[in-house]
Motif scaffolding. Structure first.
Motif, PDB file in Angstrom:
ATOM      1  N   LYS A  85       0.879  -1.165   0.000  1.00 31.38           N
ATOM      2  CA  LYS A  85       0.000   0.000   0.000  1.00 31.38           C
ATOM      3  C   LYS A  85       0.911   1.207   0.000  1.00 31.38           C
ATOM      4  O   LYS A  85       2.130   1.068   0.009  1.00 31.38           O
ATOM      5  CB  LYS A  85      -0.920  -0.006   1.220  1.00 31.38           C
ATOM      6  CG  LYS A  85      -1.940  -1.122   1.183  1.00 31.38           C
ATOM      7  CD  LYS A  85      -2.992  -0.971   2.246  1.00 31.38           C
ATOM      8  CE  LYS A  85      -4.034  -2.080   2.070  1.00 31.38           C
ATOM      9  NZ  LYS A  85      -4.957  -2.138   3.168  1.00 31.38           N
ATOM     10  N   GLU A  86       0.343   2.377   0.013  1.00 35.62           N
ATOM     11  CA  GLU A  86       1.145   3.589  -0.136  1.00 35.62           C
ATOM     12  C   GLU A  86       2.351   3.637   0.797  1.00 35.62           C
ATOM     13  O   GLU A  86       3.434   4.042   0.396  1.00 35.62           O
ATOM     14  CB  GLU A  86       0.279   4.825   0.074  1.00 35.62           C
ATOM     15  CG  GLU A  86       1.002   6.087  -0.305  1.00 35.62           C
ATOM     16  CD  GLU A  86       0.065   7.249  -0.485  1.00 35.62           C
ATOM     17  OE1 GLU A  86       0.437   8.330  -0.021  1.00 35.62           O
ATOM     18  OE2 GLU A  86      -1.018   7.082  -1.069  1.00 35.62           O
ATOM     19  N   ASP A  87       2.178   3.207   2.033  1.00 32.81           N
ATOM     20  CA  ASP A  87       3.287   3.315   2.987  1.00 32.81           C
ATOM     21  C   ASP A  87       3.679   1.980   3.613  1.00 32.81           C
ATOM     22  O   ASP A  87       4.377   1.948   4.618  1.00 32.81           O
ATOM     23  CB  ASP A  87       2.928   4.315   4.087  1.00 32.81           C
ATOM     24  CG  ASP A  87       1.777   3.830   4.971  1.00 32.81           C
ATOM     25  OD1 ASP A  87       0.986   2.981   4.516  1.00 32.81           O
ATOM     26  OD2 ASP A  87       1.669   4.317   6.114  1.00 32.81           O
ATOM     27  N   ILE A  88       3.258   0.872   3.019  1.00 36.75           N
ATOM     28  CA  ILE A  88       3.508  -0.448   3.608  1.00 36.75           C
ATOM     29  C   ILE A  88       4.260  -1.349   2.635  1.00 36.75           C
ATOM     30  O   ILE A  88       3.871  -1.501   1.482  1.00 36.75           O
ATOM     31  CB  ILE A  88       2.194  -1.136   4.021  1.00 36.75           C
ATOM     32  CG1 ILE A  88       1.425  -0.287   5.041  1.00 36.75           C
ATOM     33  CG2 ILE A  88       2.471  -2.521   4.599  1.00 36.75           C
ATOM     34  CD1 ILE A  88       0.058  -0.837   5.399  1.00 36.75           C
ATOM     35  N   ALA A  89       5.322  -1.961   3.143  1.00 37.72           N
ATOM     36  CA  ALA A  89       6.024  -3.021   2.411  1.00 37.72           C
ATOM     37  C   ALA A  89       5.477  -4.349   2.911  1.00 37.72           C
ATOM     38  O   ALA A  89       5.202  -4.504   4.113  1.00 37.72           O
ATOM     39  CB  ALA A  89       7.521  -2.948   2.683  1.00 37.72           C
ATOM     40  N   PHE A  90       5.292  -5.292   2.018  1.00 32.36           N
ATOM     41  CA  PHE A  90       4.837  -6.634   2.393  1.00 32.36           C
ATOM     42  C   PHE A  90       5.907  -7.637   2.001  1.00 32.36           C
ATOM     43  O   PHE A  90       6.314  -7.692   0.828  1.00 32.36           O
ATOM     44  CB  PHE A  90       3.517  -6.978   1.709  1.00 32.36           C
ATOM     45  CG  PHE A  90       3.029  -8.366   2.032  1.00 32.36           C
ATOM     46  CD1 PHE A  90       2.507  -8.655   3.282  1.00 32.36           C
ATOM     47  CD2 PHE A  90       3.131  -9.385   1.102  1.00 32.36           C
ATOM     48  CE1 PHE A  90       2.074  -9.938   3.596  1.00 32.36           C
ATOM     49  CE2 PHE A  90       2.695 -10.670   1.400  1.00 32.36           C
ATOM     50  CZ  PHE A  90       2.170 -10.942   2.659  1.00 32.36           C
ATOM     51  N   GLU A 116      16.046  -0.182   3.401  1.00 34.31           N
ATOM     52  CA  GLU A 116      15.692   0.061   2.002  1.00 34.31           C
ATOM     53  C   GLU A 116      14.242   0.540   1.866  1.00 34.31           C
ATOM     54  O   GLU A 116      13.952   1.442   1.086  1.00 34.31           O
ATOM     55  CB  GLU A 116      15.918  -1.222   1.194  1.00 34.31           C
ATOM     56  CG  GLU A 116      15.805  -0.987  -0.291  1.00 34.31           C
ATOM     57  CD  GLU A 116      16.104  -2.210  -1.109  1.00 34.31           C
ATOM     58  OE1 GLU A 116      17.288  -2.579  -1.238  1.00 34.31           O
ATOM     59  OE2 GLU A 116      15.138  -2.804  -1.638  1.00 34.31           O
ATOM     60  N   ALA A 117      13.338  -0.076   2.627  1.00 37.86           N
ATOM     61  CA  ALA A 117      11.929   0.327   2.566  1.00 37.86           C
ATOM     62  C   ALA A 117      11.763   1.789   3.000  1.00 37.86           C
ATOM     63  O   ALA A 117      11.000   2.545   2.388  1.00 37.86           O
ATOM     64  CB  ALA A 117      11.077  -0.606   3.433  1.00 37.86           C
ATOM     65  N   LYS A 118      12.464   2.181   4.051  1.00 39.67           N
ATOM     66  CA  LYS A 118      12.423   3.586   4.496  1.00 39.67           C
ATOM     67  C   LYS A 118      12.882   4.513   3.373  1.00 39.67           C
ATOM     68  O   LYS A 118      12.286   5.563   3.141  1.00 39.67           O
ATOM     69  CB  LYS A 118      13.326   3.792   5.713  1.00 39.67           C
ATOM     70  CG  LYS A 118      12.686   3.472   7.018  1.00 39.67           C
ATOM     71  CD  LYS A 118      13.653   3.845   8.133  1.00 39.67           C
ATOM     72  CE  LYS A 118      13.182   3.360   9.460  1.00 39.67           C
ATOM     73  NZ  LYS A 118      14.129   3.667  10.547  1.00 39.67           N
ATOM     74  N   GLU A 119      13.957   4.100   2.697  1.00 34.61           N
ATOM     75  CA  GLU A 119      14.478   4.911   1.594  1.00 34.61           C
ATOM     76  C   GLU A 119      13.461   5.033   0.460  1.00 34.61           C
ATOM     77  O   GLU A 119      13.489   5.989  -0.294  1.00 34.61           O
ATOM     78  CB  GLU A 119      15.789   4.317   1.072  1.00 34.61           C
ATOM     79  CG  GLU A 119      16.943   4.466   2.048  1.00 34.61           C
ATOM     80  CD  GLU A 119      18.174   3.647   1.675  1.00 34.61           C
ATOM     81  OE1 GLU A 119      18.161   2.924   0.640  1.00 34.61           O
ATOM     82  OE2 GLU A 119      19.161   3.719   2.433  1.00 34.61           O
ATOM     83  N   LYS A 120      12.569   4.063   0.342  1.00 37.38           N
ATOM     84  CA  LYS A 120      11.521   4.079  -0.681  1.00 37.38           C
ATOM     85  C   LYS A 120      10.264   4.815  -0.199  1.00 37.38           C
ATOM     86  O   LYS A 120       9.253   4.827  -0.883  1.00 37.38           O
ATOM     87  CB  LYS A 120      11.162   2.646  -1.088  1.00 37.38           C
ATOM     88  CG  LYS A 120      12.275   1.913  -1.816  1.00 37.38           C
ATOM     89  CD  LYS A 120      11.831   0.514  -2.185  1.00 37.38           C
ATOM     90  CE  LYS A 120      12.893  -0.352  -2.793  1.00 37.38           C
ATOM     91  NZ  LYS A 120      13.915   0.206  -3.603  1.00 37.38           N
ATOM     92  N   GLY A 121      10.322   5.379   1.007  1.00 35.43           N
ATOM     93  CA  GLY A 121       9.198   6.137   1.536  1.00 35.43           C
ATOM     94  C   GLY A 121       8.158   5.297   2.249  1.00 35.43           C
ATOM     95  O   GLY A 121       7.068   5.785   2.562  1.00 35.43           O
ATOM     96  N   LEU A 122       8.481   4.048   2.541  1.00 34.43           N
ATOM     97  CA  LEU A 122       7.551   3.171   3.261  1.00 34.43           C
ATOM     98  C   LEU A 122       7.847   3.276   4.752  1.00 34.43           C
ATOM     99  O   LEU A 122       8.995   3.466   5.151  1.00 34.43           O
ATOM    100  CB  LEU A 122       7.710   1.733   2.758  1.00 34.43           C
ATOM    101  CG  LEU A 122       7.554   1.586   1.233  1.00 34.43           C
ATOM    102  CD1 LEU A 122       7.963   0.199   0.778  1.00 34.43           C
ATOM    103  CD2 LEU A 122       6.135   1.900   0.806  1.00 34.43           C
ATOM    104  N   ASN A 123       6.812   3.139   5.586  1.00 33.25           N
ATOM    105  CA  ASN A 123       7.064   3.265   7.017  1.00 33.25           C
ATOM    106  C   ASN A 123       6.529   2.106   7.853  1.00 33.25           C
ATOM    107  O   ASN A 123       6.556   2.167   9.075  1.00 33.25           O
ATOM    108  CB  ASN A 123       6.562   4.615   7.549  1.00 33.25           C
ATOM    109  CG  ASN A 123       5.078   4.812   7.339  1.00 33.25           C
ATOM    110  OD1 ASN A 123       4.310   3.854   7.355  1.00 33.25           O
ATOM    111  ND2 ASN A 123       4.667   6.046   7.147  1.00 33.25           N
ATOM    112  N   LYS A 124       6.084   1.058   7.187  1.00 30.32           N
ATOM    113  CA  LYS A 124       5.621  -0.145   7.882  1.00 30.32           C
ATOM    114  C   LYS A 124       6.012  -1.362   7.054  1.00 30.32           C
ATOM    115  O   LYS A 124       6.077  -1.277   5.828  1.00 30.32           O
ATOM    116  CB  LYS A 124       4.102  -0.143   8.058  1.00 30.32           C
ATOM    117  CG  LYS A 124       3.589   0.972   8.923  1.00 30.32           C
ATOM    118  CD  LYS A 124       2.074   0.976   8.973  1.00 30.32           C
ATOM    119  CE  LYS A 124       1.621   2.200   9.754  1.00 30.32           C
ATOM    120  NZ  LYS A 124       0.206   2.409   9.670  1.00 30.32           N
ATOM    121  N   ILE A 125       6.223  -2.463   7.740  1.00 26.75           N
ATOM    122  CA  ILE A 125       6.459  -3.731   7.057  1.00 26.75           C
ATOM    123  C   ILE A 125       5.458  -4.744   7.601  1.00 26.75           C
ATOM    124  O   ILE A 125       5.313  -4.909   8.815  1.00 26.75           O
ATOM    125  CB  ILE A 125       7.896  -4.242   7.246  1.00 26.75           C
ATOM    126  CG1 ILE A 125       8.881  -3.258   6.624  1.00 26.75           C
ATOM    127  CG2 ILE A 125       8.051  -5.633   6.622  1.00 26.75           C
ATOM    128  CD1 ILE A 125      10.332  -3.653   6.730  1.00 26.75           C
TER     129      ILE A 125
END
Length: 161
Positions: A85-90, A116-125
């Protein structure tokens, strides 16, 4: 700054083809082992799930599929995650090869995904783990993943990064 004993490299096309075949077989076995699917239906169910998540193979947008490589340049495992989703990595799939387990590579891999996810603008996994996979569950808990939901033999876990 964090120091990593591992790095990620993108899979070659041949590696991805082997990964895809392995993933479908492995996931079908997990479905049977967890009791979520019969042996007769597990392979087709796993294949449908894999193809649904990654219809253009390794070139599917917002999917990140890596070989995990140690300092000795050995392939120690792989990680596949996607922008869910916009701010979630799965995390779709994650494996450290048997001979490299219990050496910290799993923890390092997850920490590098967080970076890496933070660098992509994601803030949850977000990830799912089968209840029978106690070692993976312990690893996720040790890294402060929290149980979000439990359903049948599956646990959904989430971490704010």
């Amino acid at each position: 700054m964090e120091y990593f004993n591992i790095r990620f490299r993108e899979m070659s096309d041949d590696e991805f083809d082997k990964f895809a075949k392995w993933n479908i077989v492995d996931y079908s076995q997990d479905l049977v082992k967890s009791g979520l699917c019969s042996e007769e239906n597990a392979f087709e169910s796993a294949k449908k799930s894999f193809n649904g998540l990654i219809p253009q193979g390794k070139y599917t947008k917002d999917n990140f599929i890596y070989v995990v490589v140690n300092r000795e340049n050995e392939d120690v495992g792989f990680i596949w995650y996607q922008k869910y989703k916009e701010d979630i990595a799965f995390i779709c799939d994650f494996l450290i090869l048997e001979k490299f387990r219990k050496q910290g590579y799993g923890k390092q891999t997850l920490l590098l995904v967080e970076k890496e996810a933070k660098e992509k603008g994601l803030n949850k996994i977000l990830l799912n783990v089968f209840k029978y996979n106690k070692s993976a569950f312990s690893l996720y808990k040790s890294l402060e993943y929290k149980i979000r939901d439990e359903e049948a033999e599956n646990i959904s876990m989430l971490k704010n990064i």
